[in-house]
Design an enzyme around this catalytic site. Structure first.
Site, PDB file in Angstrom:
ATOM      1  N   HIS A  74       0.749  -1.337  -0.140  1.00  0.00           N
ATOM      2  CA  HIS A  74      -0.038   0.049   0.077  1.00  0.00           C
ATOM      3  C   HIS A  74       0.891   1.434  -0.041  1.00  0.00           C
ATOM      4  CE1 HIS A  74      -3.449   2.551   1.796  1.00  0.00           C
ATOM      5  NE2 HIS A  74      -3.872   2.101   0.711  1.00  0.00           N
ATOM      6  N   LYS A  94      -4.415  10.564   5.265  1.00  0.00           N
ATOM      7  CA  LYS A  94      -3.949   9.529   6.245  1.00  0.00           C
ATOM      8  C   LYS A  94      -3.007  10.251   7.250  1.00  0.00           C
ATOM      9  CE  LYS A  94      -4.666   6.539   2.536  1.00  0.00           C
ATOM     10  NZ  LYS A  94      -5.822   6.427   2.643  1.00  0.00           N
ATOM     11  N   ASP A 149      16.100  12.043  -7.869  1.00  0.00           N
ATOM     12  CA  ASP A 149      17.584  12.171  -7.960  1.00  0.00           C
ATOM     13  C   ASP A 149      18.068  11.902  -6.354  1.00  0.00           C
ATOM     14  OD1 ASP A 149      18.057  12.633 -10.683  1.00  0.00           O
ATOM     15  OD2 ASP A 149      17.957  14.692 -10.109  1.00  0.00           O
ATOM     16  N   ASP A 173       0.606  16.629  20.097  1.00  0.00           N
ATOM     17  CA  ASP A 173       0.582  17.687  20.757  1.00  0.00           C
ATOM     18  C   ASP A 173       0.927  19.015  20.170  1.00  0.00           C
ATOM     19  OD1 ASP A 173       0.358  16.330  23.047  1.00  0.00           O
ATOM     20  OD2 ASP A 173       2.290  15.724  23.323  1.00  0.00           O
ATOM     21  N   LYS A 177       3.262   4.235  -0.953  1.00  0.00           N
ATOM     22  CA  LYS A 177       3.110   5.438  -1.912  1.00  0.00           C
ATOM     23  C   LYS A 177       4.209   6.468  -1.699  1.00  0.00           C
ATOM     24  CE  LYS A 177      -1.955   5.232  -1.403  1.00  0.00           C
ATOM     25  NZ  LYS A 177      -1.894   3.958  -0.710  1.00  0.00           N
ATOM     26  N   HIS A 223      -9.549  10.832   2.536  1.00  0.00           N
ATOM     27  CA  HIS A 223      -8.621  10.031   1.939  1.00  0.00           C
ATOM     28  C   HIS A 223      -7.190  10.087   2.615  1.00  0.00           C
ATOM     29  CE1 HIS A 223      -6.154   7.288  -0.746  1.00  0.00           C
ATOM     30  NE2 HIS A 223      -7.168   6.370  -0.563  1.00  0.00           N
TER      31      HIS A 223
END
Length: 519
Positions: free
Chosen positions: A169, A413, A176, A418, A171, A411
């Site tokens: 999952h 995440k 470079d 704090d 991403k 969507h």
């Protein structure tokens, strides 16, 4: 019993038939690693003046807007000189997918080494196009944990349950070894505002400094893992020259047709594009820690927590003192997570969670897993908010949102600790992300960015989400109320907003199924 015996030979034959899923021998997989000493590249030179002022710190730029998120990737790709490393769970063959592919091809044409690593979940029927891309002298395409090509995928979800049901999952997009983009976005229209009828509220972050090298370390582990198959090995034969030429012409014709499209024009006018043009891009600097699951996680038992990203997050949660703000589209805390969150609340920390409602969730069964913990969370002092949006049945089926900049489905995440630190990555707070799939993210010690996200929650949550309240009824039972704005009018619901009886009944039935570990 007699009938069962009579059908036993047929069952055995079907089992043998369905058990014939095989993969080719994966030996033609030459190892490679990220380039080092890339400070003299265009990107390395451009950021050198900033990195020297912030030794051992990384610089970050939030990519909250879908247009900005694509522009960020496009700019990095166009300035790439040595390498582009790409790792995604989903890579759609749509407008954004083809524009993104064109960026990679153009870079490869200039001599840039492109390594494209994609999970196999979204690639059914696309072996030829991937093999064509892989045929480019400067592009390698590899597929993680592939399905067998000699048996349909639905059958394999049964016969290879526990294997193909566990996915990569992750991403990431790294150029470079000097700049990287992490976050929640896959490659597809709904993640980059490419269609007014498709939209997910998402979040990425661009990082420079030490962070890209840490992301490259993770990428190399997956790239060279035995579960990663070269596209050509899976297909079994190289594409013919005429097939390569045909695909090349089709892509270039498509790109030419988009030159004056609404979306391309919108990209040119995006906020980030204008800031780059006017030299107004500002990175925020801080210490950072890249966290990721090891690829072996998908092969090992759930109790092998040394392979898990979540074990790296425990220290940060254990040190929490005042406030935890969570953004998670798919939120299934389970008993342990519920105990952790309510425990923090009972110690005096303010715990706030934004997730999808039943009406905005594109995966109903995940909502069923979450819903049964709502009362316990509220009872324990956790503040719950659910997106105040509605998906139609067809949109939910297509995993689509509605409404341009007014996102129908959350969507993103991320979570804020704090108001000092924040996590951004691919991790959902559900058993599938925590136990089944592999994930990546970055924990950033940067109060300005963390505070900005927490401030948004303070000031804007009531306009986009329902606040849940636990009510004790006269008979001693408990029920939930949803408070939010409908047509700019304060409104209270005593059932999941925008839902019908049968939809709620179906979710209730699904919540009884013993499948929480798969959610």
């Amino acid at each position: 019993m007699i009938k069962a015996i009579r059908y036993l030979p047929l069952c055995l034959m079907l089992l043998l038939l369905f058990g014939c899923a095989t993969l080719p021998e994966n030996i033609d997989r030459p190892p490679s690693k990220a380039f080092i000493n890339t400070e003299d590249t265009a990107i390395g030179t451009a950021i050198a003046k900033q990195t020297v002022k912030h030794p051992e710190k990384s610089g970050f730029l939030l990519l909250e807007d879908g247009l900005d998120a694509f522009v960020g990737r496009a700019v990095l790709a166009r300035f790439a000189q040595r390498s582009i490393d790409v790792q995604y769970y989903l890579y759609h063959d749509d407008l954004v997918g083809r524009l993104f592919t064109n960026l990679l091809v153009k870079a490869a044409d200039r001599g840039v080494r492109v390594r494209l690593l994609v999970d196999d979940m979204d690639l059914d029927g696309r072996d030829l196009s991937l093999a064509v891309l892989d045929a480019h002298a400067n592009i390698e395409v590899r597929i993680f944990n592939p399905f067998s090509r000699n048996l349909n995928r639905v059958t394999q979800f049964i016969t290879r349950f526990g294997s193909v049901t566990r996915r990569m999952h992750n991403k990431s997009f790294t150029v470079d070894n000097q700049a990287t983009i992490l976050g929640g976005r896959n490659i597809g229209n709904e993640y980059f505002e490419a269609d007014p009828d498709l939209a997910f509220g998402d979040l990425d972050v661009m990082g420079i400094g030490p962070v890209p090298q840490k992301v490259s370390d993770s990428f190399d582990l997956y790239w060279n893992n035995e579960l990663t198959y070269p596209a050509g090995v899976l297909r079994g034969e190289a594409p013919k020259p005429e097939e390569i030429e045909q695909h090349h012409i089709q892509l270039q014709n498509f790109i030419a047709e988009q030159a004056d499209s609404i979306y391309v024009k919108a990209l040119e006018k995006s906020t980030l594009a204008q800031k780059i043009k006017n030299n107004q891009t500002v990175f925020r600097w801080g210490q950072a820690h890249v966290v990721y699951d090891l690829p072996e996680k998908v092969q090992e038992d759930f109790d092998q927590t040394q392979l898990h990203l979540s074990s790296q997050l425990n220290t940060y949660l254990n040190n929490l003192e005042r406030e935890l703000t969570i953004f998670s589209p798919y939120f299934v805390p389970g008993k342990a997570g519920t105990q952790l969150l309510t425990g923090l609340a009972q110690k005096g920390a303010r715990v706030r969670i934004l997730t999808n409602s039943l009406s905005s969730n594109d995966v109903g069964i995940v909502h069923a897993g979450y819903a049964k913990y709502r009362k316990a969370l509220l009872r324990g002092g956790v503040e719950l908010y659910e997106m105040n949006k509605q998906l139609s049945s067809q949109q939910r089926k297509d995993k689509r949102g509605v409404g341009g900049s007014s996102k129908a489905s959350l969507h993103a995440k991320s979570f804020v600790l704090d108001r000092q630190q924040l996590f951004i990555g691919s991790l959902n707070l559900d058993p599938r992300s925590l136990l089944q799939n592999t994930e990546i993210g970055v924990i950033i010690d940067q109060p300005e960015i963390a505070g900005k996200m927490a401030d948004w929650f303070d000031q804007g949550i009531e306009s986009v989400a329902f606040r849940l309240e636990l009510i004790e009824n006269s008979n001693g039972s408990e029920s939930i109320r949803w408070h939010g704005m409908v047509d700019e009018t304060p409104t209270t619901f005593d059932v999941d907003p925008y839902t019908g009886f049968w939809q709620r009944l179906g979710i209730g039935c699904m919540s009884l199924l013993p499948i929480e570990s798969q959610l």
